[in-house]
Design a protein around this motif. Structure first.
Motif, PDB file in Angstrom:
ATOM      1  N   GLN A   1       0.840  -1.210   0.000  1.00 57.28           N
ATOM      2  CA  GLN A   1       0.000   0.000   0.000  1.00 57.28           C
ATOM      3  C   GLN A   1       0.870   1.253   0.000  1.00 57.28           C
ATOM      4  N   ALA A   2       1.913   1.243   0.850  1.00 58.66           N
ATOM      5  CA  ALA A   2       2.785   2.421   0.953  1.00 58.66           C
ATOM      6  C   ALA A   2       3.437   2.689  -0.395  1.00 58.66           C
ATOM      7  N   GLU A   3       3.940   1.634  -1.040  1.00 60.54           N
ATOM      8  CA  GLU A   3       4.614   1.812  -2.324  1.00 60.54           C
ATOM      9  C   GLU A   3       3.645   2.375  -3.370  1.00 60.54           C
ATOM     10  N   ALA A   4       2.412   1.851  -3.363  1.00 57.50           N
ATOM     11  CA  ALA A   4       1.413   2.336  -4.331  1.00 57.50           C
ATOM     12  C   ALA A   4       1.137   3.824  -4.102  1.00 57.50           C
ATOM     13  N   ILE A   5       1.063   4.253  -2.838  1.00 60.81           N
ATOM     14  CA  ILE A   5       0.808   5.669  -2.542  1.00 60.81           C
ATOM     15  C   ILE A   5       1.987   6.526  -3.012  1.00 60.81           C
ATOM     16  N   TYR A   6       3.213   6.052  -2.786  1.00 62.13           N
ATOM     17  CA  TYR A   6       4.385   6.832  -3.206  1.00 62.13           C
ATOM     18  C   TYR A   6       4.418   6.999  -4.736  1.00 62.13           C
ATOM     19  N   VAL A   7       4.091   5.907  -5.445  1.00 57.63           N
ATOM     20  CA  VAL A   7       4.085   5.995  -6.911  1.00 57.63           C
ATOM     21  C   VAL A   7       3.012   6.994  -7.359  1.00 57.63           C
ATOM     22  N   GLU A   8       1.871   6.958  -6.666  1.00 52.62           N
ATOM     23  CA  GLU A   8       0.783   7.875  -6.999  1.00 52.62           C
ATOM     24  C   GLU A   8       1.200   9.335  -6.778  1.00 52.62           C
ATOM     25  N   VAL A   9       1.853   9.587  -5.649  1.00 50.26           N
ATOM     26  CA  VAL A   9       2.330  10.951  -5.350  1.00 50.26           C
ATOM     27  C   VAL A   9       3.302  11.404  -6.443  1.00 50.26           C
ATOM     28  N   LEU A  10       4.209  10.510  -6.822  1.00 54.03           N
ATOM     29  CA  LEU A  10       5.185  10.841  -7.867  1.00 54.03           C
ATOM     30  C   LEU A  10       4.484  11.180  -9.181  1.00 54.03           C
ATOM     31  N   GLU A  11       3.466  10.389  -9.542  1.00 51.89           N
ATOM     32  CA  GLU A  11       2.795  10.636 -10.823  1.00 51.89           C
ATOM     33  C   GLU A  11       2.019  11.947 -10.808  1.00 51.89           C
ATOM     34  N   VAL A  12       1.444  12.281  -9.637  1.00 51.75           N
ATOM     35  CA  VAL A  12       0.771  13.584  -9.528  1.00 51.75           C
ATOM     36  C   VAL A  12       1.804  14.711  -9.659  1.00 51.75           C
ATOM     37  N   LEU A  13       2.931  14.556  -8.990  1.00 48.66           N
ATOM     38  CA  LEU A  13       4.004  15.560  -9.074  1.00 48.66           C
ATOM     39  C   LEU A  13       4.463  15.763 -10.503  1.00 48.66           C
ATOM     40  N   ALA A  14       4.700  14.639 -11.204  1.00 54.73           N
ATOM     41  CA  ALA A  14       5.201  14.723 -12.578  1.00 54.73           C
ATOM     42  C   ALA A  14       4.212  15.455 -13.475  1.00 54.73           C
ATOM     43  N   ARG A  15       2.910  15.425 -13.092  1.00 53.15           N
ATOM     44  CA  ARG A  15       1.872  16.055 -13.910  1.00 53.15           C
ATOM     45  C   ARG A  15       1.518  17.461 -13.456  1.00 53.15           C
ATOM     46  N   SER A  16       2.057  17.913 -12.328  1.00 56.56           N
ATOM     47  CA  SER A  16       1.581  19.166 -11.741  1.00 56.56           C
ATOM     48  C   SER A  16       2.521  20.321 -12.028  1.00 56.56           C
ATOM     49  N   PRO A  17       1.950  21.543 -12.085  1.00 55.35           N
ATOM     50  CA  PRO A  17       2.835  22.697 -12.128  1.00 55.35           C
ATOM     51  C   PRO A  17       3.624  22.738 -10.813  1.00 55.35           C
ATOM     52  N   ILE A  18       4.918  23.003 -10.886  1.00 51.26           N
ATOM     53  CA  ILE A  18       5.773  23.039  -9.698  1.00 51.26           C
ATOM     54  C   ILE A  18       6.103  24.498  -9.403  1.00 51.26           C
ATOM     55  N   ARG A  19       5.991  24.893  -8.141  1.00 51.89           N
ATOM     56  CA  ARG A  19       6.321  26.277  -7.785  1.00 51.89           C
ATOM     57  C   ARG A  19       7.785  26.357  -7.387  1.00 51.89           C
ATOM     58  N   PRO A  20       8.569  27.113  -8.159  1.00 55.36           N
ATOM     59  CA  PRO A  20      10.019  27.134  -7.911  1.00 55.36           C
ATOM     60  C   PRO A  20      10.363  27.647  -6.510  1.00 55.36           C
ATOM     61  N   GLU A  21       9.479  28.466  -5.892  1.00 58.19           N
ATOM     62  CA  GLU A  21       9.845  29.030  -4.595  1.00 58.19           C
ATOM     63  C   GLU A  21       9.696  28.009  -3.459  1.00 58.19           C
ATOM     64  N   ARG A  22       9.042  26.871  -3.734  1.00 58.97           N
ATOM     65  CA  ARG A  22       8.898  25.860  -2.693  1.00 58.97           C
ATOM     66  C   ARG A  22       9.976  24.795  -2.863  1.00 58.97           C
TER      67      ARG A  22
ATOM     68  N   LEU B   1      11.411   5.987  -3.144  1.00 56.45           N
ATOM     69  CA  LEU B   1      11.219   5.159  -4.337  1.00 56.45           C
ATOM     70  C   LEU B   1      12.566   4.694  -4.876  1.00 56.45           C
ATOM     71  N   GLY B   2      13.564   5.586  -4.826  1.00 61.41           N
ATOM     72  CA  GLY B   2      14.911   5.209  -5.265  1.00 61.41           C
ATOM     73  C   GLY B   2      15.528   4.194  -4.317  1.00 61.41           C
ATOM     74  N   ASP B   3      15.428   4.450  -3.007  1.00 60.33           N
ATOM     75  CA  ASP B   3      16.025   3.554  -2.010  1.00 60.33           C
ATOM     76  C   ASP B   3      15.411   2.161  -2.067  1.00 60.33           C
ATOM     77  N   LYS B   4      14.091   2.112  -2.315  1.00 56.85           N
ATOM     78  CA  LYS B   4      13.406   0.817  -2.364  1.00 56.85           C
ATOM     79  C   LYS B   4      13.557   0.153  -3.728  1.00 56.85           C
ATOM     80  N   GLY B   5      14.158   0.871  -4.684  1.00 54.73           N
ATOM     81  CA  GLY B   5      14.370   0.294  -6.014  1.00 54.73           C
ATOM     82  C   GLY B   5      13.072  -0.007  -6.750  1.00 54.73           C
ATOM     83  N   VAL B   6      12.112   0.912  -6.675  1.00 56.23           N
ATOM     84  CA  VAL B   6      10.801   0.670  -7.298  1.00 56.23           C
ATOM     85  C   VAL B   6      10.888   0.930  -8.810  1.00 56.23           C
ATOM     86  N   GLU B   7      11.042  -0.147  -9.568  1.00 59.02           N
ATOM     87  CA  GLU B   7      11.308  -0.023 -11.004  1.00 59.02           C
ATOM     88  C   GLU B   7      10.157   0.617 -11.776  1.00 59.02           C
TER      89      GLU B   7
END
Ligand SMILES: [Zn+2]
Length: 303
Positions: A79-100, A112-118
């Motif tokens: 479940q945790a891994e699925a949530i992390y992948v979901e957060v990443l996909e939302v991030l990749a699709r979202s406008p990012i605010r450079p000041e944050r 995701l990198g540490d767990k080696g989630v391919e």
């Protein structure tokens, strides 16, 4: 009377509010205060934590770090891994605010990198290539950790392997990872034109389907667009056409298929009734002379 501090009730409040930041945060604070009374493996608790982490752009970083820690305890590793992948996909699709600086999101990307989630590889590469630092650098390091190399050819080869969703531009993706891993020394006397070009590149969202990301579900898209509307201090429950409060959908003024963006100015909130009456085609919206068609089922001219 129902106990409004029970996880199931808190989850219902979040859903009824259309995933309002404030309601999500109150729910997480309530969970935090009742930590000893929570049952293990509670689906409602996991769902509340998921909603909090997915609220990209809310500024409650300290509370979100608590949520991240809670997810490790309350959710199964899958479940945790699925949530992390979901957060990443939302991030990749979202406008990012450079000041944050996105500390919590960076912690998720690092996990995701540490767990080696391919299966996160394509989305990580997309984020790395967007040149929004330091988030992009963290994403590039996660790619290198999963591939086991910082070599661009090794990363390209890994992106091409057929156990990943097909990435149509693996060379472009690995080029972006390389740029984030080994940034060029930037000239301090950069012309304003070069700076403008850079900003345009940061704000342009990549073609995510081409990068091999899963198509976004309607529910996930609505949740993400509502967060963008809220981030612009607009109410995602108030219809932008008839001003009614209630269940609403967020739509695009200029559809994404014709280059419309997810920036707040292109988003419109519509109640169910107004959404239903929306003209679906140009022919429905305009008469032969090109004037708005008064006989059309909808009086909205979003075309
Ligand atoms: Zn309406």
């Amino acid at each position: 009377m129902s106990d409004l501090t029970r996880p199931a009730e808190l989850r219902r409040l979040i859903e009824d509010s259309g995933h309002a930041f404030g309601v999500i945060e109150k729910a997480v604070e309530t969970l935090r205060d009742r930590l000893e009374t929570l049952e293990p493996d509670d689906e409602d608790v996991v769902e509340i934590l998921r909603a909090h982490l997915l609220a990209i752009g809310s500024p409650s970083d300290v509370l979100k770090l608590f949520t991240l820690e809670m997810i490790e305890r309350a959710a199964t590793p899958e479940q945790a891994e699925a949530i992390y992948v979901e957060v990443l996909e939302v991030l990749a699709r979202s406008p990012i605010r450079p000041e944050r600086t996105y500390p919590v999101e960076r912690a998720v990307v690092k996990k995701l990198g540490d767990k080696g989630v391919e299966r996160a590889l394509s989305a990580l590469a997309v984020l790395a290539g967007r040149e929004v630092y330091p988030l992009s650098r963290t994403a590039a390091r996660a790619v290198a950790a999963i591939v086991g190399s910082t070599d661009q050819d090794a990363i390209t080869d890994r992106l091409k392997r057929d156990d990943l969703p097909e990435a149509s531009a693996p060379d472009e993706l690995s080029e972006g990872v390389k740029r984030a891993l080994f940034p060029q020394k930037r000239s301090s006397t950069k012309s304003s034109q070069a700076r403008r070009r850079e900003l345009t590149r940061q704000n342009a969202l990549p073609d995510l389907a081409a990068a091999g990301l899963r198509p976004e579900t309607d529910r996930a898209r609505q949740q993400r667009l509502k967060l963008i509307v809220r981030g612009a201090d607009r109410d995602p429950k108030r219809c932008g056409n008839c001003d009614q409060l209630g269940p609403a959908r967020v739509g695009h003024m200029v559809p994404p298929s014709r280059g419309g963006t997810d920036l707040p100015g292109n988003l419109v909130v519509l109640c169910r009734e107004c959404f239903r009456r929306l003209p679906r085609t140009r022919a429905e919206a305009f008469d032969e002379e090109g004037a708005p068609n008064a006989a059309a089922p909808g009086q909205l001219s979003l075309f």
